[in-house]
Motif scaffolding. Structure first.
Motif, short mmCIF file in Angstrom:
data_model
loop_
_atom_site.label_atom_id
_atom_site.label_comp_id
_atom_site.label_asym_id
_atom_site.label_seq_id
_atom_site.Cartn_x
_atom_site.Cartn_y
_atom_site.Cartn_z
N ARG A 108 9.22 2.65 1.25
CA ARG A 108 10.59 2.94 0.84
C ARG A 108 10.82 2.34 -0.55
N LYS A 109 11.05 3.19 -1.53
CA LYS A 109 11.26 2.76 -2.90
C LYS A 109 12.67 3.10 -3.35
N THR A 110 13.26 2.20 -4.13
CA THR A 110 14.52 2.48 -4.80
C THR A 110 14.27 2.33 -6.30
N ILE A 111 14.49 3.41 -7.04
CA ILE A 111 14.21 3.43 -8.47
C ILE A 111 15.45 3.92 -9.20
N TYR A 112 16.10 3.01 -9.92
CA TYR A 112 17.31 3.34 -10.67
C TYR A 112 18.34 4.08 -9.80
N GLY A 113 18.55 3.55 -8.60
CA GLY A 113 19.56 4.09 -7.71
C GLY A 113 19.11 5.23 -6.84
N ASN A 114 17.91 5.76 -7.07
CA ASN A 114 17.39 6.86 -6.27
C ASN A 114 16.44 6.33 -5.20
N ALA A 115 16.66 6.76 -3.96
CA ALA A 115 15.83 6.31 -2.85
C ALA A 115 14.73 7.32 -2.56
N TYR A 116 13.54 6.82 -2.31
CA TYR A 116 12.39 7.66 -1.97
C TYR A 116 11.76 7.12 -0.69
N ASN A 117 11.52 8.00 0.26
CA ASN A 117 10.86 7.64 1.51
C ASN A 117 9.50 8.32 1.57
N ILE A 118 8.43 7.54 1.42
CA ILE A 118 7.09 8.09 1.40
C ILE A 118 6.38 7.72 2.70
N GLU A 119 5.82 8.69 3.36
CA GLU A 119 5.03 8.46 4.57
C GLU A 119 3.71 9.20 4.43
N ASP A 120 2.62 8.45 4.50
CA ASP A 120 1.31 9.05 4.23
C ASP A 120 0.24 8.08 4.74
N SER A 121 -1.00 8.42 4.46
CA SER A 121 -2.08 7.48 4.77
C SER A 121 -2.01 6.31 3.80
N ALA A 122 -2.44 5.14 4.26
CA ALA A 122 -2.40 3.95 3.42
C ALA A 122 -3.31 4.12 2.21
N THR A 123 -2.88 3.58 1.08
CA THR A 123 -3.68 3.65 -0.14
C THR A 123 -5.02 2.94 0.06
N GLN A 124 -6.10 3.63 -0.29
CA GLN A 124 -7.44 3.06 -0.18
C GLN A 124 -8.11 3.09 -1.54
N LEU A 125 -8.56 1.95 -1.99
CA LEU A 125 -9.28 1.85 -3.25
C LEU A 125 -10.76 1.59 -2.96
N ASN A 126 -11.59 1.94 -3.90
CA ASN A 126 -13.03 1.73 -3.77
C ASN A 126 -13.36 0.32 -4.24
N TRP A 127 -13.15 -0.64 -3.35
CA TRP A 127 -13.30 -2.05 -3.70
C TRP A 127 -14.76 -2.44 -3.88
N LYS A 128 -15.01 -3.29 -4.87
CA LYS A 128 -16.30 -3.93 -5.05
C LYS A 128 -16.12 -5.41 -4.75
#
Length: 243
Positions: A108-128
């Motif tokens: 859930r993000k609030t950016i300059y008064g605008n709300a965004y609800n994101i639902e997805d798979s968790a962010t995965q990075l290619n960790w070393k």
């Protein structure tokens, strides 16, 4: 990675009473952004802003973790009453729920008064993973590095003793809670100043989102459309909004 994390959680569950793995707790981070370096350009307006604003913007954020679930959120800002710089520092908030077992992320993000609800798979990075270690808030952490968007270096320090894969913002996916994070091109660091081992209630690992939901691709497109006219370094601003 998902299978590895599930195995770690199961191992931890059998050793709840052991000091080797810690299942539940709260991490308090100090988030530090270098405002001076974040402002690019050589025009008179930029120079004026640099002369008036503090060099660093420091906030506190927290992460609760429990049996493979985590919830990250802001707690307070040192510039809460500084209206002059609120457009730079205080108009954005980020709350992130992560479930290691299902791979789900709610954001859930609030950016300059605008709300965004994101639902997805968790962010995965290619960790070393590295053998380098660093002690943070009294816990030994291992170093890991990854790249976002092909070029953005992310340096993390995670604690294998703290069971889970959560960390600051949407960054995670390591075999332990992240206690230190640095993204040099964003001039921002997150380092744990306190780790509390405690029984975490349900509401501390729950994120309820009201309103329309979107996935990460749709959110990124929306943010890109809004910010593409923000000047030469608009891409850097997009990265800050997406993490």
């Amino acid at each position: 990675m998902k299978q590895l994390l599930t195995i770690l959680i199961l191992i931890g569950a059998t050793l709840t009473g052991s000091a080797q793995f810690l299942q539940q707790g709260r991490v308090v981070y100090e988030k530090k952004m270098n405002l001076e370096k974040s402002l690019t350009g050589n025009d008179s307006w930029t120079e004026m802003m640099r002369s008036k604003m503090p060099k660093y913007h420091i906030t506190e954020t927290e992460l609760y973790f429990r049996n493979g679930e985590s919830l990250y959120m802001p707690i307070k800002s040192d510039a809460a009453n500084n209206e002059m710089f609120s457009w730079v520092t205080n108009r954005m908030s980020n709350e992130v729920y992560r479930n290691d077992t299902t791979g789900l992320m709610r954001n859930r993000k609030t950016i300059y008064g605008n709300a965004y609800n994101i639902e997805d798979s968790a962010t995965q990075l290619n960790w070393k993973l590295s053998n380098d270690t660093r002690t943070i808030a009294g816990y030994e952490c291992r170093k890991a590095e990854a790249r976002m968007y092909d070029s953005i270096l992310v340096v993390a320090f995670y604690c294998e003793k703290l069971v889970g894969s959560g960390g600051p913002e949407t960054i995670g996916g390591l075999p332990g809670i992240i206690l230190g994070l640095a993204i040099p091109r964003m001039h921002t660091t997150w380092f744990a100043k306190e780790v509390q081992i405690m029984t975490v209630p349900d509401d501390k690992v729950t994120l309820t989102m009201k309103g329309k939901k979107m996935n990460k691709v749709t959110f990124e497109k929306n943010v890109t459309d809004v910010t593409k006219d923000w000047g030469a370094d608009w891409r850097k601003k997009v990265w800050q909004l997406l993490i």
